[in-house]
Every structure is written in C-alpha cells, then in structure tokens.
Design a protein around this motif. Structure first.
Motif, mmCIF file in Angstrom:
data_model
loop_
_atom_site.group_PDB
_atom_site.id
_atom_site.type_symbol
_atom_site.label_atom_id
_atom_site.label_comp_id
_atom_site.label_asym_id
_atom_site.label_seq_id
_atom_site.Cartn_x
_atom_site.Cartn_y
_atom_site.Cartn_z
ATOM 1 N N ASP A 94 32.652 36.625 38.237
ATOM 2 C CA ASP A 94 33.647 36.070 39.188
ATOM 3 C C ASP A 94 33.173 34.918 40.056
ATOM 4 O OD1 ASP A 94 36.081 36.010 40.471
ATOM 5 O OD2 ASP A 94 36.246 37.743 41.455
ATOM 6 N N PRO A 131 37.637 40.273 35.885
ATOM 7 C CA PRO A 131 36.555 39.755 36.700
ATOM 8 C C PRO A 131 35.233 40.552 36.951
ATOM 9 C CG PRO A 131 38.278 39.989 38.080
ATOM 10 C CD PRO A 131 38.794 40.530 36.790
ATOM 11 N N PRO A 146 31.963 41.704 39.378
ATOM 12 C CA PRO A 146 30.963 41.201 40.470
ATOM 13 C C PRO A 146 29.921 40.400 39.736
ATOM 14 C CG PRO A 146 31.204 43.612 40.554
ATOM 15 C CD PRO A 146 31.737 43.280 39.257
ATOM 16 N N PHE A 147 29.542 39.481 40.735
ATOM 17 C CA PHE A 147 28.056 38.553 40.068
ATOM 18 C C PHE A 147 27.011 38.718 41.610
ATOM 19 C CE2 PHE A 147 25.697 34.617 40.477
ATOM 20 C CZ PHE A 147 25.134 34.793 39.082
ATOM 21 N N PRO A 148 25.847 39.121 41.257
ATOM 22 C CA PRO A 148 25.178 39.823 39.953
ATOM 23 C C PRO A 148 25.798 41.132 39.785
ATOM 24 C CG PRO A 148 23.551 39.556 41.402
ATOM 25 C CD PRO A 148 24.843 38.891 42.169
ATOM 26 N N ASN A 149 25.641 41.711 38.702
ATOM 27 C CA ASN A 149 25.994 43.031 38.481
ATOM 28 C C ASN A 149 25.140 43.780 37.329
ATOM 29 O OD1 ASN A 149 27.605 45.501 38.252
ATOM 30 N ND2 ASN A 149 29.065 44.611 36.594
ATOM 31 N N THR A 158 31.807 50.535 33.563
ATOM 32 C CA THR A 158 33.534 50.410 33.824
ATOM 33 C C THR A 158 34.071 49.702 32.702
ATOM 34 O OG1 THR A 158 32.767 50.396 36.111
ATOM 35 C CG2 THR A 158 34.854 49.796 35.593
ATOM 36 N N PHE A 159 33.547 48.574 32.481
ATOM 37 C CA PHE A 159 34.377 47.765 31.607
ATOM 38 C C PHE A 159 34.166 48.085 30.112
ATOM 39 C CE2 PHE A 159 32.833 45.519 35.296
ATOM 40 C CZ PHE A 159 34.116 45.409 35.725
ATOM 41 N N GLN A 219 34.962 56.928 35.232
ATOM 42 C CA GLN A 219 34.295 55.956 36.357
ATOM 43 C C GLN A 219 33.438 56.616 37.314
ATOM 44 O OE1 GLN A 219 34.361 53.084 35.419
ATOM 45 N NE2 GLN A 219 36.037 53.015 33.910
ATOM 46 N N ASN A 227 30.072 57.168 35.755
ATOM 47 C CA ASN A 227 29.506 55.665 35.763
ATOM 48 C C ASN A 227 28.519 55.616 37.081
ATOM 49 O OD1 ASN A 227 30.104 54.753 33.447
ATOM 50 N ND2 ASN A 227 32.078 53.687 34.144
ATOM 51 N N SER A 276 31.323 51.782 41.508
ATOM 52 C CA SER A 276 31.978 51.941 40.208
ATOM 53 C C SER A 276 33.344 51.823 40.395
ATOM 54 C CB SER A 276 31.334 53.185 39.556
ATOM 55 O OG SER A 276 32.060 53.327 38.405
ATOM 56 N N ASN A 281 34.508 48.369 41.197
ATOM 57 C CA ASN A 281 34.550 47.486 40.018
ATOM 58 C C ASN A 281 35.786 47.584 39.268
ATOM 59 O OD1 ASN A 281 32.205 46.155 39.866
ATOM 60 N ND2 ASN A 281 31.001 47.589 38.318
ATOM 61 N N PRO A 331 37.617 44.473 41.851
ATOM 62 C CA PRO A 331 36.414 43.936 41.343
ATOM 63 C C PRO A 331 36.109 42.614 42.282
ATOM 64 C CG PRO A 331 38.371 43.186 39.857
ATOM 65 C CD PRO A 331 38.769 44.396 40.762
ATOM 66 N N SER A 390 34.211 44.607 44.948
ATOM 67 C CA SER A 390 33.285 45.581 44.787
ATOM 68 C C SER A 390 31.843 45.952 45.569
ATOM 69 C CB SER A 390 33.273 45.848 43.386
ATOM 70 O OG SER A 390 32.512 45.204 42.796
ATOM 71 N N GLN A 391 31.293 44.293 45.560
ATOM 72 C CA GLN A 391 30.016 44.244 46.350
ATOM 73 C C GLN A 391 29.992 44.274 47.698
ATOM 74 O OE1 GLN A 391 28.739 40.844 43.916
ATOM 75 N NE2 GLN A 391 27.057 42.138 43.249
#
Lengths: 413, 284
Positions: A184, A211, A213-216, A221-222, B3, B6, B247, B250, B254, B257-258
């Motif tokens: 993203d 999208p 997160p960066f970095p991840n 999940t995906f 999830q 995860n 997770s 995410n 998204p 999430s961080q």
C-alpha cells in the motif's frame, strides 16, 4: 576540491587560449569546466543496494572505459569521471543530493535513482537546473507522464511495461481470473492499476485486490483467502518487491497454493530476488524482464566482464545504467558539447542498439526510451546449469508494443 | 478462525521476543534496542550453519540460541555492565549502536538481499477446519512450550523466585543477602538466546536479511509496553494478542493494520499507564 579547482583553472586557460586564437582547441572549449561528470545517485545501503547500488557505479565506469577504448582517451573531454551519492530511498534526501551533485560537484548528468518518489524529486531538480537526468531504477510512468520534463529521460522499465508484459501475456494464455495483492504505497498502487487495466484489456478479470501493509512479514491472511474464494482465482498476482516479495513467496510455497491451482505471477522481479530465494521457490513463475544476462552471447560477454569486477551477475538495472551512460557520452560526442539543450536534442529520436537495448529508440515526445522487453519464466531447478542461470525467455515483446503508446500519454514539455 | 490462527503464528514471534525484552528490562533496567538485531543474528546463524557446515535446521535450533546466549553473556560483561549505573539512556544508546554495527557487518558480508533457507517441513496439516503449513503449526507450538517453560521456571523454582524478586524489588532482594548481580549476566544471556531462537524459527518462513529485525523491533517494543514493562506474563499475552489484532487488521482494515498496534498501545496507556499487567510503581 583542489583537483577540480585546478582542472577548472586549466579549462579556463584553455578556453581563453582558444578564444585568443592560439593553441589547439582540442574540442574542449565546448565542454563546460573541461570535463564530463556522470553522477550515480541511488541506494547504496538499503533494500535496493544489491539490485542497483555500487554495482551500478561499476556499470557506469565500464561504460566510460569502453567509450574511451573505442574513441580514444580524450574523445569528448580530457576527463570523464563518476561521482556517487546515497539517497537512502528518501525523496527529501534525493532532492538535496541532486542539488548538490548538479551545483557543487558539477555533474552533467544524474543516473539511476531507484524508488519512484525519489526519482520524481530528482526530475524536479533536473528541470530547475536544466541538467540531464536519465532514470534507470525507478518504475513510475509519471517520469514520462504528467510529471515529465525536457531534461528527464526514462531508460529501463516502468509499471506500464511490467503490467503489459506479465498481465497481458498470462491472461492471454488462459489464466483469466486474478487475485492481486499489492503493497500500500505509490509503487504498489501504480502497479495494481496498470495490471488491472492490462488484464481486463486482455479479456481477464480481477476477482479481488487487497492492499497489504508495507513492510509486512506475514501474508497468511491473503494466502489463506485465495484458494477459498469463489470463483477461485487462477493466478495470484503479487506486486510486492524486495524483502516483502521474499516473505510472500516463502509463504506461498508453505501454503502450497500452486498445488491448489493458484499460480503465481510477479509484478516486478530482479534476478537478485531469484538468487536470494533459490530458484526452487520461484520455479515456473512468469514475469517481465527488461534484459537478461544470459539471453545472448553478447549479453553474456558483458556479464562476464561485470562479474569479474563485482563477483555477481548484473541485474537489468546494471546493464541499463551502462547503456544510459554510453548513450549519453555518444550524444555529447555527436553534439560536440555538453550543453544540456544540445545533448537533449541529439538524444531525441535517436535509434540505437547496445548491449542493453535491442531496437532502442528515445521517444522525442515523452523521453521514454523504448526497447524490446522479455517475458521470462523461472527455470526448474533441474534445468539450471550454473549459478545465476535462472531464466528462460519465453517471448520477446517488441519495443513498439512494450511501452505505453504515445496516444495515451499525458506528457507536455 | 483461520485469521486468528495466522495471528497466533505471528504472535509466536512477538511473544518470544517480548519475553526476552521483558526479562532483560526487569532484571537490568536496560531497554535492549539490539533485540531485533539478535533475532536477525539467530536467523543468520541458522543460515550460516547450513551453508558453511551443513548443519540442519533442528540442530541449529539448539546450537544458535546457545551461541547467542554466550554472545549475550560476553556483551553484558564487556559493555552493558559498564553503563549499568548510569542513566538508562546510555545503555539504550549502546544497544542502538550495537544494532547498527551488527546490521552493517552482515550487510557488508551478505548484502541486503535475502538469503535462501529451505523449509525443514514442507507438508501441510489438516486442522479439521482448514489446512495449514505444518511448519507454522510447529512454530506456534514451539513458542507456547518455551513460554510455558519460562513461566514454570520463573514461578516454581528458586532461581525463578530470585529473578522475580530482583526484578520487582532489587534493593529489597539485596537486603536479604541475595547476590542479585550474579543473576544479571545469565538473565541477559537468556534473553538474547530467546531472540536467537525466534530468529532460527523465522529463517524458513521469512526473508533472512540484515534488516529483518529492524522492522520487527518497534512492534515488539509496543508489545512490551502494552503487556506492562517488566511483566513477563503480560508480554507473552500481549505478543499473541498483537499477532491476532495485526492479522485481523490485515484483513479488515489493511490501511490501518500497522498503526493498529500503536493505537492499541496508546489506548492501553491511557487506560492503564503501566500496561495491562504492569504495576504502577514500576514506572518510578
């Protein structure tokens, strides 16, 4: 400092002497401060240090040596030198370094500059200082699109070319349904848009896009979501780069998505990525490559020389830096001066072939250098015969089709 | 459900790292910024053993933490100890400097590209509801076992009692005639070994490169703060919690999430300034 002052003084004397009608001019009066300085501005210690970094400087140095070997030591100027700076992939650092290179180090041209945001910052400086800038390492089409300018050229690749190569071909081969994950930030968003456009143009469909997160470091999940989707996507398109790409591919293999019928297509990949993960992890993956070192004997010969000096095989970015430096020097020679406007004029519409560019041509309208590009597939481990021998070229995409058509371009100088 | 699972796997790493950070902080009062670098060294240790000596993953899982523990002991004796009496900021800067040195040494040797590390188990496990890579299940199990073992040692043995006492009331413990200083070095070594263990576990499933710890350490700090500085139990629990939150984040938000970790941290701090399981007086 002392050296360049002496050089400047010497050049000054030469100019005066020539002006007075005495002494042999030697052509130097047309060269500002008597020498040509090529600056390589890139990432020397961060995530892109291996795919460009110091080895790009080596590639540019090789270009200068080859140029001198062909045309003589004093062909265009008494001296041709290389200066470098580390932009740490930050646009603000890139901006001030570019300023410093053009002003204080008297660089005639800046080369490389990976990271799109940093690349655009340098384009701003090139425009302001009216000095040349050939971008090699960055992917954004903005450099030759809305944010283009008269002094900026784009050499190796861009997001359109990657999406057009991989997205179109993979879809046309039957993988119609895509699931796209992209980091993203500017590059990822750019790539996602380009891919989606290319896929639907080729008759495919993007079922979902996420999208990340960066970095991840955790893509579960995906990866869990993909095989459970209805309808199930035929291919997972990842726009991740560098360490994130490695994370994703490791986990893609752990989740055995290929066995579950979800193939992997990678938006942007450098040979250093394959080298770092091992060829087995990527086996069968398709991607678009701007150049491959083992594609022809000519490429290989150059890559051998490169390996002698660096210990590694070149990425396409290294070869493209060589090409950009070489074409710049030849343009200066044709123009007979390092005056920016004159050099730009000789570069525009210039058609050429070199070790990097096949059917290369610099478009005058937007300064995009177009050339043949390749759809590559990662070899199976059993097919690899030597270190770095990782790619099969399965299709050549001709220069005219590889890049964004001028009709779609928004560049106005 | 998937999830959450995860998240627990991600949380395994946070928990191991946070646990090490928490015991080190508790015992030494050192905010060990180099913890991420030790994690990275763990992964590189496994990689180097594999490529240079052909040592497999399972053996590395034992050898690397031992070696790093020893490394930690030497570091503590040689450097950390000398700054122990000064403002904690000095040791923070020292460990920060160490991080940069360690990262750059490995960059010099291996570059920034990730190194290949083959997975030791490539099968997937059928967990009833869904299929999951067996290796990741192993990571989760391993982390839980280690955390439980540490909890057992801390709460049920004499050594653990001393460490806990020294963590919570160093002066008082000293007053009882217990040589707290004697335990400082092994505890630091142990914390470093835990980071090394997490690193080895990460090698097969994550990118092994000199910067792999740098991104992680910030989150782990947040985990420790949420759990309560110095609280080992809190750190572990917060580790798994943050894993799950990240997770789910995410998947559902998204873009956030961080940031979610830090929003959670801010919320927890507003509500309980000492963290979920921290004691207020530990702050002073």
């Amino acid at each position: 400092m002392g050296v360049s002052r002496t050089a400047a003084l010497a050049a000054g004397i030469a100019v005066v002497a020539a002006g007075c009608g005495g002494g042999p001019g030697g052509g130097d009066e047309k060269i500002s401060n008597g020498k040509i300085t090529l600056a390589v501005l890139n990432d020397q210690s961060g995530v892109y240090a291996d795919l460009s970094g110091k080895n790009s400087v080596t590639a540019v140095t090789m270009a200068i040596e080859d140029f001198k070997a062909e045309h003589g030591d004093k062909a265009v100027a008494k001296e041709i030198d290389v200066v470098t700076a580390d932009h740490q992939n930050k646009p603000d650092v890139a901006n001030s370094k570019a300023q410093e290179l053009y002003d204080r180090q008297q660089a005639d041209i800046i080369l490389d500059v990976p990271t799109s945001s940093a690349a655009l910052a340098v384009a701003g400086q090139a425009k302001a200082k009216k000095k040349l800038y050939i971008n090699v390492g960055a992917a954004t089409t903005e450099l030759t699109g809305a944010q283009c300018n008269k002094y900026t050229f784009h050499w190796a690749y861009d997001t359109y070319m990657l999406a057009n190569g991989t997205g179109t071909t993979v879809t046309a081969e039957g993988a119609k349904d895509w699931y796209i994950v992209y980091p993203d930030y500017a590059f990822g968003q750019d790539m996602e848009k380009s891919f989606t456009a290319a896929i639907s143009k080729a008759g495919g469909k993007v079922l979902a896009k996420d999208p990340t997160p960066f970095p991840n470091d955790n893509f579960s999940t995906f990866l869990l979501k993909a095989p459970g989707m209805n309808p199930k996507p035929a291919v997972l398109g990842t726009m991740q780069a560098g360490g994130d790409l490695v994370n994703l591919v490791k986990q893609y293999n752990e989740f055995k998505l290929r066995d579950k019928g979800v193939d992997l297509a990678v938006g942007l990949m450098f040979i250093t990525d394959i080298h770092s993960l091992g060829v087995a992890a990527f086996e069968g993956t398709k991607f678009t490559d701007a150049w491959y070192w083992n594609e022809s004997p000519e490429n290989r010969a150059w890559a051998d020389k490169f390996k002698q000096r660096t210990g590694a095989r070149p990425t396409f970015a290294h070869a493209a830096n060589y090409s950009a430096a070489m074409q710049y020097l030849q343009a200066v020679q044709r123009a007979g001066t390092d005056d920016s406007d004159a050099v730009v004029k000789t570069l525009e519409n210039h058609a050429f072939e070199d070790v990097f560019a096949k059917n290369g041509k610099v478009r005058a309208e937007d300064h995009r250098m177009i050339h043949d590009v390749y759809l590559a597939q990662v070899k199976a481990k059993s097919e690899v015969t030597e270190e770095w021998d990782y790619e099969k070229i399965i299709k050549t995409i001709p220069a005219a089709e590889a890049f964004k058509p001028l009709a779609e371009n928004t560049c106005k100088f | 459900m998937q999830q959450v699972f995860n998240g627990l796997v991600s949380g395994s790493f946070y928990a191991l790292l946070a646990l090490g950070l928490a015991v080190i902080f508790g015992m030494l009062g050192v905010v060990n910024f180099a913890h991420g670098a030790f994690y990275m060294l763990g992964a590189f240790g496994a990689y180097i053993l594999l490529t240079e000596a052909g040592v497999n993953f399972w053996l590395a899982l034992v050898l690397v933490p031992l070696a790093l523990g020893l490394f930690g002991v030497i570091l503590e004796r040689l450097l950390i100890r000398r700054l122990a009496d000064l403002d904690p900021l000095y040791n923070f800067l020292l460990t920060f400097g160490l991080t940069l040195i360690l990262q750059d040494l490995l960059k010099r040797e291996y570059g920034v590209q990730s190194q290949p590390y083959p997975p030791p188990i490539s099968a997937t496990l059928d967990l009833g509801l869904f299929e999951y890579p067996a290796y990741q299940v192993f990571v989760l199990g391993c982390s839980i076992v280690v955390c439980l073992a540490v909890w057992f040692v801390l709460s049920r043995t004499r050594v653990g009692m001393i460490v806990r006492a020294a963590t919570e009331r160093p002066e008082l413990t000293r007053a009882f005639g217990i040589d707290v200083g004697r335990w400082v070095t092994p505890v630091f070594g142990f914390g470093v070994a835990l980071a090394g263990l997490a690193g080895v576990l990460a090698a097969p499933m994550r990118a092994v490169n000199p910067l792999m710890g740098a991104d992680l350490i910030i989150t782990v700090f947040a985990v420790v703060v949420i759990g309560g500085l110095g609280s080992t139990f809190g750190s572990v629990l917060a580790g798994f919690l943050i894993g799950v939150v990240g997770s789910l984040g995410n998947l559902y938000v998204p873009a956030l999430s961080q940031t979610l970790v830090f929003i959670l941290m801010a919320a927890v701090l507003l509500w309980r300034p000492a963290g979920l399981f921290g004691r207020e007086e530990a702050l002073t």
